[in-house]
Design a protein around this motif. Structure first.
Motif, PDB file in Angstrom:
ATOM      1  N   THR A  86     -42.781  -2.459  -7.058  1.00 18.63           N
ATOM      2  CA  THR A  86     -42.193  -2.829  -8.343  1.00 18.63           C
ATOM      3  C   THR A  86     -43.227  -3.566  -9.183  1.00 18.63           C
ATOM      4  OG1 THR A  86     -41.398  -4.975  -7.550  1.00 18.63           O
ATOM      5  CG2 THR A  86     -39.944  -3.065  -7.234  1.00 18.63           C
ATOM      6  N   ALA A  87     -42.932  -3.683 -10.488  1.00 18.94           N
ATOM      7  CA  ALA A  87     -43.850  -4.393 -11.383  1.00 18.94           C
ATOM      8  C   ALA A  87     -44.010  -5.844 -10.942  1.00 18.94           C
ATOM      9  CB  ALA A  87     -43.336  -4.320 -12.817  1.00 18.94           C
ATOM     10  N   GLN A  88     -42.922  -6.442 -10.464  1.00 19.89           N
ATOM     11  CA  GLN A  88     -42.982  -7.828 -10.001  1.00 19.89           C
ATOM     12  C   GLN A  88     -43.866  -7.955  -8.762  1.00 19.89           C
ATOM     13  OE1 GLN A  88     -41.526 -10.827 -11.412  1.00 19.89           O
ATOM     14  NE2 GLN A  88     -43.143 -11.457 -10.003  1.00 19.89           N
ATOM     15  N   GLN A  89     -43.748  -7.004  -7.842  1.00 18.42           N
ATOM     16  CA  GLN A  89     -44.576  -7.034  -6.628  1.00 18.42           C
ATOM     17  C   GLN A  89     -46.054  -6.877  -6.973  1.00 18.42           C
ATOM     18  OE1 GLN A  89     -42.584  -3.825  -4.542  1.00 18.42           O
ATOM     19  NE2 GLN A  89     -41.591  -5.252  -3.126  1.00 18.42           N
ATOM     20  N   ILE A  90     -46.347  -5.980  -7.922  1.00 15.70           N
ATOM     21  CA  ILE A  90     -47.740  -5.775  -8.333  1.00 15.70           C
ATOM     22  C   ILE A  90     -48.273  -7.022  -9.027  1.00 15.70           C
ATOM     23  CG2 ILE A  90     -49.275  -4.400  -9.785  1.00 15.70           C
ATOM     24  CD1 ILE A  90     -47.339  -2.054  -9.423  1.00 15.70           C
ATOM     25  N   ALA A  91     -47.431  -7.630  -9.875  1.00 12.01           N
ATOM     26  CA  ALA A  91     -47.843  -8.841 -10.593  1.00 12.01           C
ATOM     27  C   ALA A  91     -48.147  -9.972  -9.615  1.00 12.01           C
ATOM     28  CB  ALA A  91     -46.748  -9.261 -11.569  1.00 12.01           C
ATOM     29  N   THR A  92     -47.319 -10.104  -8.588  1.00  9.80           N
ATOM     30  CA  THR A  92     -47.542 -11.144  -7.579  1.00  9.80           C
ATOM     31  C   THR A  92     -48.839 -10.893  -6.816  1.00  9.80           C
ATOM     32  OG1 THR A  92     -45.150 -11.462  -7.313  1.00  9.80           O
ATOM     33  CG2 THR A  92     -46.571 -12.268  -5.541  1.00  9.80           C
ATOM     34  N   ARG A  93     -49.062  -9.631  -6.453  1.00 11.70           N
ATOM     35  CA  ARG A  93     -50.266  -9.282  -5.688  1.00 11.70           C
ATOM     36  C   ARG A  93     -51.533  -9.486  -6.497  1.00 11.70           C
ATOM     37  NH1 ARG A  93     -52.861  -4.529  -5.586  1.00 11.70           N
ATOM     38  NH2 ARG A  93     -51.096  -3.384  -6.474  1.00 11.70           N
ATOM     39  N   THR A  94     -51.482  -9.192  -7.796  1.00 12.93           N
ATOM     40  CA  THR A  94     -52.675  -9.282  -8.645  1.00 12.93           C
ATOM     41  C   THR A  94     -52.769 -10.605  -9.408  1.00 12.93           C
ATOM     42  OG1 THR A  94     -51.476  -8.160 -10.444  1.00 12.93           O
ATOM     43  CG2 THR A  94     -52.785  -6.785  -8.947  1.00 12.93           C
ATOM     44  N   ALA A  95     -51.785 -11.497  -9.165  1.00 16.22           N
ATOM     45  CA  ALA A  95     -51.763 -12.811  -9.832  1.00 16.22           C
ATOM     46  C   ALA A  95     -51.759 -12.669 -11.351  1.00 16.22           C
ATOM     47  CB  ALA A  95     -52.947 -13.666  -9.371  1.00 16.22           C
ATOM     48  N   THR A  96     -50.932 -11.760 -11.842  1.00 16.63           N
ATOM     49  CA  THR A  96     -50.791 -11.554 -13.283  1.00 16.63           C
ATOM     50  C   THR A  96     -49.305 -11.565 -13.626  1.00 16.63           C
ATOM     51  OG1 THR A  96     -50.802  -9.151 -12.946  1.00 16.63           O
ATOM     52  CG2 THR A  96     -52.908 -10.195 -13.476  1.00 16.63           C
ATOM     53  N   SER A  97     -48.993 -11.312 -14.894  1.00 12.32           N
ATOM     54  CA  SER A  97     -47.597 -11.294 -15.329  1.00 12.32           C
ATOM     55  C   SER A  97     -47.044  -9.872 -15.290  1.00 12.32           C
ATOM     56  CB  SER A  97     -47.480 -11.850 -16.747  1.00 12.32           C
ATOM     57  OG  SER A  97     -48.141 -10.999 -17.669  1.00 12.32           O
ATOM     58  N   VAL A  98     -45.722  -9.783 -15.301  1.00 14.73           N
ATOM     59  CA  VAL A  98     -45.063  -8.477 -15.303  1.00 14.73           C
ATOM     60  C   VAL A  98     -45.412  -7.701 -16.571  1.00 14.73           C
ATOM     61  CG1 VAL A  98     -42.822  -7.302 -15.361  1.00 14.73           C
ATOM     62  CG2 VAL A  98     -43.170  -9.235 -13.820  1.00 14.73           C
ATOM     63  N   SER A  99     -45.512  -8.406 -17.695  1.00  7.25           N
ATOM     64  CA  SER A  99     -45.840  -7.737 -18.956  1.00  7.25           C
ATOM     65  C   SER A  99     -47.247  -7.146 -18.913  1.00  7.25           C
ATOM     66  CB  SER A  99     -45.721  -8.719 -20.128  1.00  7.25           C
ATOM     67  OG  SER A  99     -46.625  -9.800 -19.971  1.00  7.25           O
ATOM     68  N   GLN A 100     -48.183  -7.846 -18.267  1.00 10.31           N
ATOM     69  CA  GLN A 100     -49.542  -7.316 -18.136  1.00 10.31           C
ATOM     70  C   GLN A 100     -49.555  -6.063 -17.260  1.00 10.31           C
ATOM     71  OE1 GLN A 100     -51.262 -11.143 -16.799  1.00 10.31           O
ATOM     72  NE2 GLN A 100     -52.789 -10.900 -18.420  1.00 10.31           N
ATOM     73  N   VAL A 101     -48.752  -6.093 -16.206  1.00 10.99           N
ATOM     74  CA  VAL A 101     -48.645  -4.931 -15.325  1.00 10.99           C
ATOM     75  C   VAL A 101     -48.036  -3.750 -16.071  1.00 10.99           C
ATOM     76  CG1 VAL A 101     -47.481  -3.999 -13.280  1.00 10.99           C
ATOM     77  CG2 VAL A 101     -48.520  -6.278 -13.202  1.00 10.99           C
ATOM     78  N   SER A 102     -46.979  -4.012 -16.832  1.00  6.93           N
ATOM     79  CA  SER A 102     -46.315  -2.941 -17.592  1.00  6.93           C
ATOM     80  C   SER A 102     -47.262  -2.331 -18.619  1.00  6.93           C
ATOM     81  CB  SER A 102     -45.067  -3.492 -18.287  1.00  6.93           C
ATOM     82  OG  SER A 102     -44.135  -3.980 -17.339  1.00  6.93           O
ATOM     83  N   SER A 103     -48.051  -3.177 -19.273  1.00  3.92           N
ATOM     84  CA  SER A 103     -49.013  -2.681 -20.262  1.00  3.92           C
ATOM     85  C   SER A 103     -50.083  -1.821 -19.594  1.00  3.92           C
ATOM     86  CB  SER A 103     -49.672  -3.855 -20.991  1.00  3.92           C
ATOM     87  OG  SER A 103     -48.713  -4.592 -21.728  1.00  3.92           O
ATOM     88  N   ALA A 104     -50.534  -2.253 -18.414  1.00  2.00           N
ATOM     89  CA  ALA A 104     -51.548  -1.489 -17.688  1.00  2.00           C
ATOM     90  C   ALA A 104     -50.997  -0.131 -17.259  1.00  2.00           C
ATOM     91  CB  ALA A 104     -52.023  -2.273 -16.465  1.00  2.00           C
ATOM     92  N   LEU A 105     -49.745  -0.108 -16.812  1.00  3.17           N
ATOM     93  CA  LEU A 105     -49.116   1.154 -16.422  1.00  3.17           C
ATOM     94  C   LEU A 105     -48.995   2.098 -17.612  1.00  3.17           C
ATOM     95  CD1 LEU A 105     -46.256   0.154 -13.938  1.00  3.17           C
ATOM     96  CD2 LEU A 105     -48.211   1.632 -13.476  1.00  3.17           C
ATOM     97  N   LEU A 106     -48.668   1.542 -18.767  1.00  3.87           N
ATOM     98  CA  LEU A 106     -48.551   2.352 -19.976  1.00  3.87           C
ATOM     99  C   LEU A 106     -49.896   2.968 -20.341  1.00  3.87           C
ATOM    100  CD1 LEU A 106     -46.808   3.352 -22.309  1.00  3.87           C
ATOM    101  CD2 LEU A 106     -47.336   1.233 -23.537  1.00  3.87           C
ATOM    102  N   ARG A 107     -50.962   2.185 -20.224  1.00  2.00           N
ATOM    103  CA  ARG A 107     -52.299   2.709 -20.514  1.00  2.00           C
ATOM    104  C   ARG A 107     -52.677   3.814 -19.528  1.00  2.00           C
ATOM    105  NH1 ARG A 107     -53.307  -2.863 -21.075  1.00  2.00           N
ATOM    106  NH2 ARG A 107     -54.416  -2.941 -19.071  1.00  2.00           N
ATOM    107  N   CYS A 108     -52.314   3.621 -18.257  1.00  2.00           N
ATOM    108  CA  CYS A 108     -52.603   4.639 -17.237  1.00  2.00           C
ATOM    109  C   CYS A 108     -51.863   5.937 -17.541  1.00  2.00           C
ATOM    110  CB  CYS A 108     -52.211   4.125 -15.849  1.00  2.00           C
ATOM    111  SG  CYS A 108     -53.267   2.796 -15.218  1.00  2.00           S
ATOM    112  N   ARG A 109     -50.608   5.812 -17.958  1.00  2.00           N
ATOM    113  CA  ARG A 109     -49.823   7.010 -18.293  1.00  2.00           C
ATOM    114  C   ARG A 109     -50.463   7.762 -19.459  1.00  2.00           C
ATOM    115  NH1 ARG A 109     -45.184   3.437 -17.685  1.00  2.00           N
ATOM    116  NH2 ARG A 109     -44.135   3.853 -15.699  1.00  2.00           N
TER     117      ARG A 109
END
Length: 204
Positions: free
Chosen positions: A171-194
């Motif tokens: 999940t975005a929360q799990q990725i954010a916890t693992r990478t020490a970032t926020s959920v919004s940063q993870v969501s933005s990164a996923l959008l760029r990847c898509r």
């Protein structure tokens, strides 16, 4: 690693023994019995690829023969001095061989219009041989794999980490916890990847 496959209605259970005696690799180069023993030890490698990239027009016995040929060349090319396991070397060689087969299949699909036949003209034939819609298309799997590899080269280290987590169904929360970032940063990164993936997909 355990793998269960079905062939002709029968279950095939395999367990991959990751340990490989270097002396057995050397012996397998000249001794048929050692070759057979080592090939059987690494059978899960070609069975796993068969499971992931199922070739509808190739029987499993034919694929095992292809795998044996690649295995034959792999034990002769493998460098014991390198920090790469034989299993990884063989898997890479066999996967590249599989992709070569898929490339040839994709090239054959580009048939000139004058050579194409009407579906209705051979309705009975297609009714008996048409592929199950539920079965994965190996060509699509291969193309998606190639597109993904290209996209990863265009991604930043953070984007690759996020995409890797998403592909593992984190999940975005799990990725954010693992990478020490926020959920919004993870969501933005996923959008760029898509966006990068769809841009790459449109180019191919």
């Amino acid at each position: 690693m355990k793998l269960v496959l079905k062939e002709h209605g029968m279950k095939i259970k395999t367990k991959h023994n990751c340990k490989c005696n270097p002396q057995l690799i050397i012996a397998a180069q000249t001794d048929d019995e050692a070759f057979t023993k080592l090939f059987q030890q690494f059978a899960p490698v070609y069975l796993k690829l068969w499971h992931d990239f199922y070739l509808t027009d190739m029987e499993l016995c034919d694929w095992s023969q292809e795998a044996a040929i690649v295995f034959y060349h792999a034990i002769r090319k493998y460098d014991l001095a390198k920090q790469v396991t034989f299993g990884s070397f063989y898997k890479t060689s066999l996967r590249n061989h599989l992709f070569d087969i898929l490339r040839k299949k994709r090239a054959k699909k580009r048939i000139p219009a004058r050579c194409q036949a009407s579906f209705s003209a051979y309705a009975e034939y297609y009714a008996e041989t048409v592929q199950d819609d539920g079965a994965p298309d190996p060509l699509l799997l291969y193309e998606a794999y190639e597109d993904l590899q290209t996209v990863l080269l265009r991604c930043s280290q953070f984007e690759r980490s996020v995409l890797s987590g998403a592909l593992r169904q984190q999940t975005a929360q799990q990725i954010a916890t693992r990478t020490a970032t926020s959920v919004s940063q993870v969501s933005s990164a996923l959008l760029r990847c898509r966006k990068k993936y769809f841009q790459q997909h449109c180019l191919t």
